[in-house]
Design a protein around this motif. Structure first.
Motif, PDB file in Angstrom:
ATOM      1  N   SER A  27      -6.476  -0.801  19.140  1.00  0.00           N
ATOM      2  CA  SER A  27      -6.905  -1.354  20.827  1.00  0.00           C
ATOM      3  C   SER A  27      -6.196  -2.458  20.960  1.00  0.00           C
ATOM      4  N   ALA A  28      -5.974  -2.732  22.475  1.00  0.00           N
ATOM      5  CA  ALA A  28      -5.629  -3.977  23.040  1.00  0.00           C
ATOM      6  C   ALA A  28      -6.858  -4.830  22.989  1.00  0.00           C
ATOM      7  N   GLY A  29      -6.754  -5.931  23.358  1.00  0.00           N
ATOM      8  CA  GLY A  29      -7.865  -6.854  23.671  1.00  0.00           C
ATOM      9  C   GLY A  29      -7.688  -8.223  23.487  1.00  0.00           C
ATOM     10  N   ALA A  30      -7.502  -8.701  22.566  1.00  0.00           N
ATOM     11  CA  ALA A  30      -7.101 -10.219  22.031  1.00  0.00           C
ATOM     12  C   ALA A  30      -5.596 -10.609  22.802  1.00  0.00           C
ATOM     13  N   LEU A  31      -5.833 -11.530  23.731  1.00  0.00           N
ATOM     14  CA  LEU A  31      -4.490 -11.992  24.367  1.00  0.00           C
ATOM     15  C   LEU A  31      -3.617 -12.882  23.551  1.00  0.00           C
ATOM     16  N   PRO A  32      -2.578 -13.318  23.691  1.00  0.00           N
ATOM     17  CA  PRO A  32      -1.802 -14.176  23.029  1.00  0.00           C
ATOM     18  C   PRO A  32      -1.895 -15.731  23.543  1.00  0.00           C
ATOM     19  N   GLU A  33      -1.961 -16.596  22.925  1.00  0.00           N
ATOM     20  CA  GLU A  33      -1.815 -18.296  23.515  1.00  0.00           C
ATOM     21  C   GLU A  33      -0.838 -18.135  24.668  1.00  0.00           C
ATOM     22  N   LEU A  34      -1.294 -18.975  25.735  1.00  0.00           N
ATOM     23  CA  LEU A  34      -0.579 -18.865  26.873  1.00  0.00           C
ATOM     24  C   LEU A  34       0.000 -20.436  27.229  1.00  0.00           C
ATOM     25  N   GLY A  35       1.176 -20.476  27.282  1.00  0.00           N
ATOM     26  CA  GLY A  35       1.728 -21.843  27.358  1.00  0.00           C
ATOM     27  C   GLY A  35       1.522 -22.311  28.936  1.00  0.00           C
ATOM     28  N   ARG A  36       1.467 -23.780  29.084  1.00  0.00           N
ATOM     29  CA  ARG A  36       1.009 -24.428  30.202  1.00  0.00           C
ATOM     30  C   ARG A  36       1.666 -23.568  31.559  1.00  0.00           C
ATOM     31  N   HIS A  37       3.264 -23.544  31.298  1.00  0.00           N
ATOM     32  CA  HIS A  37       3.614 -23.133  32.656  1.00  0.00           C
ATOM     33  C   HIS A  37       4.278 -21.690  32.687  1.00  0.00           C
ATOM     34  N   GLN A  55      -7.412  -7.521  42.610  1.00  0.00           N
ATOM     35  CA  GLN A  55      -8.469  -8.722  42.490  1.00  0.00           C
ATOM     36  C   GLN A  55      -9.415  -8.156  41.687  1.00  0.00           C
ATOM     37  N   ALA A  56      -9.831  -6.728  41.726  1.00  0.00           N
ATOM     38  CA  ALA A  56     -10.912  -6.189  40.824  1.00  0.00           C
ATOM     39  C   ALA A  56     -10.563  -6.281  39.434  1.00  0.00           C
ATOM     40  N   ILE A  57      -9.303  -5.938  39.097  1.00  0.00           N
ATOM     41  CA  ILE A  57      -8.734  -5.794  37.756  1.00  0.00           C
ATOM     42  C   ILE A  57      -8.584  -7.334  37.274  1.00  0.00           C
ATOM     43  N   LEU A  58      -8.492  -8.280  37.878  1.00  0.00           N
ATOM     44  CA  LEU A  58      -8.477  -9.696  37.604  1.00  0.00           C
ATOM     45  C   LEU A  58      -9.799 -10.080  37.176  1.00  0.00           C
ATOM     46  N   ALA A  59     -10.860  -9.722  37.890  1.00  0.00           N
ATOM     47  CA  ALA A  59     -12.177 -10.039  37.636  1.00  0.00           C
ATOM     48  C   ALA A  59     -12.722  -9.465  36.337  1.00  0.00           C
ATOM     49  N   ALA A  60     -12.064  -7.955  36.378  1.00  0.00           N
ATOM     50  CA  ALA A  60     -12.580  -7.513  35.154  1.00  0.00           C
ATOM     51  C   ALA A  60     -11.819  -7.933  33.887  1.00  0.00           C
ATOM     52  N   LEU A  61     -10.566  -8.381  33.892  1.00  0.00           N
ATOM     53  CA  LEU A  61     -10.114  -9.204  32.885  1.00  0.00           C
ATOM     54  C   LEU A  61     -10.799 -10.198  32.331  1.00  0.00           C
ATOM     55  N   VAL A  62     -11.214 -10.921  33.372  1.00  0.00           N
ATOM     56  CA  VAL A  62     -11.957 -12.228  33.127  1.00  0.00           C
ATOM     57  C   VAL A  62     -13.326 -11.683  32.442  1.00  0.00           C
ATOM     58  N   ARG A  63     -13.937 -10.976  32.802  1.00  0.00           N
ATOM     59  CA  ARG A  63     -15.240 -10.238  32.546  1.00  0.00           C
ATOM     60  C   ARG A  63     -14.944 -10.003  30.921  1.00  0.00           C
ATOM     61  N   ARG A  64     -14.029  -9.228  30.572  1.00  0.00           N
ATOM     62  CA  ARG A  64     -13.660  -8.871  29.282  1.00  0.00           C
ATOM     63  C   ARG A  64     -13.492 -10.044  28.429  1.00  0.00           C
ATOM     64  N   LEU A  65     -12.762 -10.816  28.912  1.00  0.00           N
ATOM     65  CA  LEU A  65     -12.639 -12.018  28.140  1.00  0.00           C
ATOM     66  C   LEU A  65     -14.108 -12.937  27.464  1.00  0.00           C
ATOM     67  N   ARG A  66     -14.989 -12.792  28.403  1.00  0.00           N
ATOM     68  CA  ARG A  66     -16.107 -13.300  28.144  1.00  0.00           C
ATOM     69  C   ARG A  66     -17.024 -12.468  27.297  1.00  0.00           C
ATOM     70  N   ASN A  67     -17.057 -10.868  27.490  1.00  0.00           N
ATOM     71  CA  ASN A  67     -17.896 -10.122  26.930  1.00  0.00           C
ATOM     72  C   ASN A  67     -17.457  -9.158  26.063  1.00  0.00           C
ATOM     73  N   GLY A  68     -16.072  -8.938  26.029  1.00  0.00           N
ATOM     74  CA  GLY A  68     -15.505  -7.914  25.385  1.00  0.00           C
ATOM     75  C   GLY A  68     -15.366  -6.542  25.664  1.00  0.00           C
ATOM     76  N   TYR A  69     -15.906  -6.219  26.879  1.00  0.00           N
ATOM     77  CA  TYR A  69     -15.936  -4.801  27.274  1.00  0.00           C
ATOM     78  C   TYR A  69     -15.002  -4.517  28.209  1.00  0.00           C
ATOM     79  N   GLY A  70     -14.468  -3.243  28.392  1.00  0.00           N
ATOM     80  CA  GLY A  70     -13.776  -3.012  29.362  1.00  0.00           C
ATOM     81  C   GLY A  70     -14.274  -2.560  30.716  1.00  0.00           C
ATOM     82  N   GLU A  71     -13.795  -1.814  31.517  1.00  0.00           N
ATOM     83  CA  GLU A  71     -14.337  -1.676  32.964  1.00  0.00           C
ATOM     84  C   GLU A  71     -13.747  -0.372  33.562  1.00  0.00           C
TER      85      GLU A  71
END
Length: 420
Positions: free
Chosen positions: A13-23, A200-216
């Motif tokens: 499964s996907a889930g962990a995102l790579p480190e993001l450069g500043r720019h 907008q909803a997808i981006l909010a769900a992505l933030v939610r997943r980063l915080r609790n690990g769950y999809g939507e």
């Protein structure tokens, strides 16, 4: 099924995102599986691609997205409608009505972060590709469904098309001239805003997943989004308990606003406050007595005496040309503009300064111009726009790089018309 394909179809499964450069683009490293066609959901997936996500567009081998056949064909055969809403994606052509094709979609979903789809209710479930099916494969998957009337309610099974939604949502009833016929907007605004709400909803769900690990599972309806777009018009209808009317180029509540004719053509302006109205009367029209007139002294008075004010303004504005009036509006700080056609707007100095048109190298059409993303960033960047893909242009690459399939497996599936 070959041993290599069996191994590929058990991708973690996907889930962990790579480190993001500043720019770097903010969604760099995010993987999107785009199972959508036509406009609303593909528009959403394109916005995610602009933000840096890797978007794989899944199309049927027999003709692909319907919009590949809509609009005018340009050099190379691609059509304007499709080109407008599919930049920066990869295209793979899979027939998932066949079990092996459905298994490929499941494998891609296992290593994707987001799935976007807009099939009729129950269609994907028939092939084992519904939310519950893919949630079992990838619990972290964000699964966004875009439809005309949502996945619940009396219209859930109906197909949803922008023009019909404009009619049923009340949008047409408030668009057009007061004494004319109801009219739809000049662009498919229900589709476009539904795509924006979905993003907008997808981006909010992505933030939610980063915080609790769950999809939507996200359920976006064109009808709902268009009702939400009514904003103050909806408030008027609900709170005053009467249907709003049509005001043409004027505004229901804010007076004056509208399209007025000068000596040589139309000019659009908007007076948004009493202070602006005073400047408009004194510094633009040269009629300070109008600003002091009790009939027009505040917005409530102006709304009650709309016709009288309109007569005064119309007569005065016809005494000069639009290019004579425009500097006076600018100097007074009253918003006003010329009525431009779409090509004039796209090639205007404003558009050029904001880089709203991008040049892209297309494999069959050559160098083409397309509208750019409107998003602007200070620290990070958007993904460099790429040409909308040809049908199945990236099938082999995605199956090799994402799923580890060998050339023999790919060629066999192509011979069996599972892929294109």
């Amino acid at each position: 099924m070959t041993a290599m394909m069996s191994e590929a179809l058990s991708t973690p499964s996907a889930g962990a995102l790579p480190e993001l450069g500043r720019h770097a683009p903010p969604l760099q490293g995010v993987r999107v599986l785009d199972l959508s066609r036509v406009l609303a959901a593909p528009f959403c997936a394109m916005m995610l691609a602009d933000l840096g996500a890797e978007v794989v567009k899944v199309e049927h081998p027999n003709g692909g997205d319907q919009t590949r056949h809509w609009g005018t064909a340009i050099q190379g055969g691609e059509r304007t409608y499709y080109l407008a809403i599919n930049r920066s994606k990869q295209s793979i052509a899979i027939d998932f009505s066949k079990p092996e094709g459905a298994n490929l979609i499941k494998a891609l979903a296992r290593e994707s972060d987001i799935l976007v789809e807009n099939y009729l209710l129950g269609t994907l479930e028939r092939y084992g590709l519904g939310y519950e099916d893919l949630k079992a494969e990838n619990p972290k998957l964000i699964y966004c469904s875009v439809s005309g009337y949502g996945r619940t309610g009396p219209g859930a099974a109906r197909p949803g098309y922008d023009s019909v939604i404009q009619a049923e949502s009340g949008l047409m009833s408030i668009t057009g001239e007061p004494d004319g016929e109801a009219s739809k907007a000049g662009v498919p605004i229900c589709d476009i805003t539904a795509g924006m709400y979905a993003t907008q909803a997808i981006l909010a769900a992505l933030v939610r997943r980063l915080r609790n690990g769950y999809g939507e599972a996200i359920d976006i309806a064109l009808f709902d989004c268009t009702l939400a777009n009514h904003a103050s018009v909806a408030a008027n209808a609900l709170l005053l308990k009467k249907p709003p009317g049509r005001f043409g180029n004027s505004h229901a509540d804010i007076i004056p606003q509208g399209l007025y004719h000068t000596a040589d053509g139309p000019l659009m302006f908007h007076v948004g406050s009493d202070a602006q109205f005073a400047r408009f009367c004194t510094d633009v029209l040269g009629l300070p007595e109008v600003a002091a007139d009790p009939r027009f002294v505040d917005n409530d008075a102006r709304r009650a005496n709309r016709d009288e004010l309109d007569e005064i303004m119309s007569a005065r504005l016809r005494t000069r040309s639009k290019l004579e009036w425009l500097p006076l509006f600018r100097a007074a700080g009253v918003p006003a503009g010329l009525v431009q056609n779409v090509l004039e707007a796209l090639t205007s100095d404003e558009s050029k300064a904001r880089e709203m048109v991008c040049e892209i190298d297309h494999p069959t059409a050559g160098r083409i111009n397309l509208v750019n993303s409107p998003l602007k960033w200070k620290e990070s960047s958007l993904a460099t726009p790429k040409a909308p893909p040809l049908l199945g242009e990236h099938t082999d690459r995605v199956l090799r790089e994402r799923l580890g399939l060998d050339d023999g497996s790919i060629e066999r599936m192509r011979t069996e018309k599972i892929i294109y």
